[in-house]
Design a protein around this motif. Sequence first.
Motif, PDB file in Angstrom:
ATOM      1  N   MET A 105       0.870  -1.176   0.000  1.00 46.30           N
ATOM      2  CA  MET A 105       0.000   0.000   0.000  1.00 46.30           C
ATOM      3  C   MET A 105       0.903   1.221   0.000  1.00 46.30           C
ATOM      4  N   LYS A 106       0.739   2.090  -0.987  1.00 50.06           N
ATOM      5  CA  LYS A 106       1.597   3.289  -1.063  1.00 50.06           C
ATOM      6  C   LYS A 106       0.780   4.531  -0.765  1.00 50.06           C
ATOM      7  N   ALA A 107       1.267   5.301   0.190  1.00 51.03           N
ATOM      8  CA  ALA A 107       0.606   6.560   0.548  1.00 51.03           C
ATOM      9  C   ALA A 107       1.059   7.667  -0.400  1.00 51.03           C
ATOM     10  N   VAL A 108       0.100   8.474  -0.820  1.00 51.95           N
ATOM     11  CA  VAL A 108       0.363   9.624  -1.685  1.00 51.95           C
ATOM     12  C   VAL A 108      -0.196  10.857  -0.991  1.00 51.95           C
ATOM     13  N   ALA A 109       0.649  11.871  -0.784  1.00 53.71           N
ATOM     14  CA  ALA A 109       0.231  13.097  -0.098  1.00 53.71           C
ATOM     15  C   ALA A 109      -0.503  14.016  -1.073  1.00 53.71           C
ATOM     16  N   VAL A 110      -1.659  14.527  -0.642  1.00 50.70           N
ATOM     17  CA  VAL A 110      -2.525  15.308  -1.534  1.00 50.70           C
ATOM     18  C   VAL A 110      -2.898  16.653  -0.920  1.00 50.70           C
ATOM     19  N   SER A 111      -2.818  17.694  -1.731  1.00 49.51           N
ATOM     20  CA  SER A 111      -3.404  18.981  -1.358  1.00 49.51           C
ATOM     21  C   SER A 111      -4.108  19.613  -2.560  1.00 49.51           C
ATOM     22  N   GLU A 112      -3.748  19.168  -3.763  1.00 46.98           N
ATOM     23  CA  GLU A 112      -4.384  19.687  -4.972  1.00 46.98           C
ATOM     24  C   GLU A 112      -4.441  18.578  -6.028  1.00 46.98           C
ATOM     25  N   ARG A 113      -5.209  18.822  -7.091  1.00 47.27           N
ATOM     26  CA  ARG A 113      -5.452  17.794  -8.098  1.00 47.27           C
ATOM     27  C   ARG A 113      -4.152  17.271  -8.729  1.00 47.27           C
ATOM     28  N   ALA A 114      -3.185  18.130  -8.928  1.00 42.59           N
ATOM     29  CA  ALA A 114      -1.935  17.712  -9.569  1.00 42.59           C
ATOM     30  C   ALA A 114      -1.231  16.603  -8.778  1.00 42.59           C
ATOM     31  N   ASP A 115      -1.444  16.575  -7.460  1.00 47.03           N
ATOM     32  CA  ASP A 115      -0.798  15.558  -6.629  1.00 47.03           C
ATOM     33  C   ASP A 115      -1.281  14.153  -6.964  1.00 47.03           C
ATOM     34  N   LEU A 116      -2.483  14.054  -7.512  1.00 41.97           N
ATOM     35  CA  LEU A 116      -3.037  12.733  -7.819  1.00 41.97           C
ATOM     36  C   LEU A 116      -2.288  12.038  -8.953  1.00 41.97           C
ATOM     37  N   GLU A 117      -1.523  12.818  -9.730  1.00 38.17           N
ATOM     38  CA  GLU A 117      -0.787  12.223 -10.840  1.00 38.17           C
ATOM     39  C   GLU A 117       0.228  11.188 -10.349  1.00 38.17           C
ATOM     40  N   GLN A 118       0.717  11.359  -9.111  1.00 37.87           N
ATOM     41  CA  GLN A 118       1.639  10.371  -8.555  1.00 37.87           C
ATOM     42  C   GLN A 118       0.980   8.995  -8.479  1.00 37.87           C
ATOM     43  N   GLY A 119      -0.335   9.007  -8.249  1.00 34.63           N
ATOM     44  CA  GLY A 119      -1.057   7.755  -8.134  1.00 34.63           C
ATOM     45  C   GLY A 119      -0.933   6.897  -9.377  1.00 34.63           C
ATOM     46  N   ASP A 120      -0.856   7.537 -10.543  1.00 33.76           N
ATOM     47  CA  ASP A 120      -0.728   6.786 -11.797  1.00 33.76           C
ATOM     48  C   ASP A 120       0.570   5.982 -11.826  1.00 33.76           C
ATOM     49  N   TYR A 121       1.659   6.572 -11.318  1.00 40.21           N
ATOM     50  CA  TYR A 121       2.952   5.895 -11.327  1.00 40.21           C
ATOM     51  C   TYR A 121       2.976   4.758 -10.305  1.00 40.21           C
ATOM     52  N   TYR A 122       2.456   5.041  -9.109  1.00 39.97           N
ATOM     53  CA  TYR A 122       2.482   4.027  -8.057  1.00 39.97           C
ATOM     54  C   TYR A 122       1.495   2.898  -8.316  1.00 39.97           C
ATOM     55  N   ALA A 123       0.407   3.189  -9.022  1.00 31.47           N
ATOM     56  CA  ALA A 123      -0.607   2.160  -9.279  1.00 31.47           C
ATOM     57  C   ALA A 123      -0.040   1.000 -10.102  1.00 31.47           C
ATOM     58  N   ILE A 124       1.044   1.246 -10.821  1.00 29.37           N
ATOM     59  CA  ILE A 124       1.663   0.194 -11.630  1.00 29.37           C
ATOM     60  C   ILE A 124       2.230  -0.905 -10.741  1.00 29.37           C
ATOM     61  N   VAL A 125       2.740  -0.521  -9.558  1.00 28.12           N
ATOM     62  CA  VAL A 125       3.423  -1.501  -8.698  1.00 28.12           C
ATOM     63  C   VAL A 125       2.689  -1.783  -7.389  1.00 28.12           C
ATOM     64  N   ALA A 126       1.881  -0.841  -6.913  1.00 31.28           N
ATOM     65  CA  ALA A 126       1.221  -1.012  -5.613  1.00 31.28           C
ATOM     66  C   ALA A 126      -0.106  -1.751  -5.768  1.00 31.28           C
ATOM     67  N   ASP A 127      -0.501  -2.452  -4.704  1.00 32.98           N
ATOM     68  CA  ASP A 127      -1.795  -3.134  -4.687  1.00 32.98           C
ATOM     69  C   ASP A 127      -2.893  -2.207  -4.203  1.00 32.98           C
ATOM     70  N   TRP A 128      -2.517  -1.238  -3.366  1.00 43.80           N
ATOM     71  CA  TRP A 128      -3.435  -0.228  -2.848  1.00 43.80           C
ATOM     72  C   TRP A 128      -2.760   1.135  -2.921  1.00 43.80           C
ATOM     73  N   LEU A 129      -3.561   2.176  -3.136  1.00 44.99           N
ATOM     74  CA  LEU A 129      -3.111   3.553  -2.996  1.00 44.99           C
ATOM     75  C   LEU A 129      -3.859   4.161  -1.811  1.00 44.99           C
ATOM     76  N   LEU A 130      -3.153   4.909  -0.985  1.00 43.59           N
ATOM     77  CA  LEU A 130      -3.772   5.612   0.129  1.00 43.59           C
ATOM     78  C   LEU A 130      -3.524   7.099  -0.070  1.00 43.59           C
ATOM     79  N   PHE A 131      -4.594   7.843  -0.297  1.00 45.84           N
ATOM     80  CA  PHE A 131      -4.471   9.283  -0.526  1.00 45.84           C
ATOM     81  C   PHE A 131      -4.681  10.017   0.795  1.00 45.84           C
ATOM     82  N   ASP A 132      -3.577  10.538   1.327  1.00 45.61           N
ATOM     83  CA  ASP A 132      -3.574  11.206   2.627  1.00 45.61           C
ATOM     84  C   ASP A 132      -3.315  12.694   2.416  1.00 45.61           C
ATOM     85  N   ALA A 133      -3.690  13.489   3.413  1.00 45.24           N
ATOM     86  CA  ALA A 133      -3.441  14.923   3.325  1.00 45.24           C
ATOM     87  C   ALA A 133      -1.957  15.222   3.489  1.00 45.24           C
ATOM     88  N   LYS A 134      -1.474  16.223   2.770  1.00 50.00           N
ATOM     89  CA  LYS A 134      -0.095  16.651   2.964  1.00 50.00           C
ATOM     90  C   LYS A 134       0.070  17.133   4.405  1.00 50.00           C
TER      91      LYS A 134
END
Length: 219
Positions: A105-134
């Motif tokens: 499970m990979k945590a991705v820090a979010v404060s704006e829409r652009a931060d979600l782009e990291q999710g695309d890269y991690y989704a290739i290898v992670a089984d879960w994405l966790l979107f947490d506040a910066k």
Amino acid sequence: MTHTKVKICGLKTEATMEAALEAGANMIGLMFFPKSPRHVSLTEACKLADMARGKAEIVAVTVNMDLDGLSRIKELVGPDIIQLHGSEPPEACAAVKVMHDTKIMKAVAVSERADLEQGDYYAIVADWLLFDAKPPIGSELPGGNGVSYDWTLLKDLDLKKPFMLSGGLNPDNVVEAIRQSGAKAVDVSSGVEREPGVKDEKLIKAFMAAVRDADMSGS
């Protein structure tokens, strides 16, 4: 009826672990990060993991931990999922997944829409994405800070992998968070605490009850 998955993170005592399991938590998080008030030793973690095994998925939460440390957790605690909550790049996530033959499970820090782009890269290898506040400026904790972000950023997000909403959730706002985000899984830590690192059994049960009410009403 929908069934929103719930992760209660940062559990430290047998009493609060029992409360989370009795309330129906799907995942429980054990924190391995000495700077956190929710940190547990390997000995404590083993006892708590044994309580949860077969009843909920056990998530080992780590922050930029080296491979030796991860190996010890995997061998002694036996988590179902290793959560990487630091600045680990996708290739590091892939290495942990392969070396330890485990879900990530990979945590991705979010404060704006652009931060979600990291999710695309991690989704290739992670089984879960966790979107947490910066984290707030100056905080030494990457999560568990009790702050949130615009939940609507996650609406209609399609990563081909399941994701979890985290950050500032509590019994009073989780229903609205689910409605605004469309999340099918939520994570809570500070929102069910009396003080930093001290979970409250009543708040755990209230959080779970709120989520199940949202499921019943289709929110």
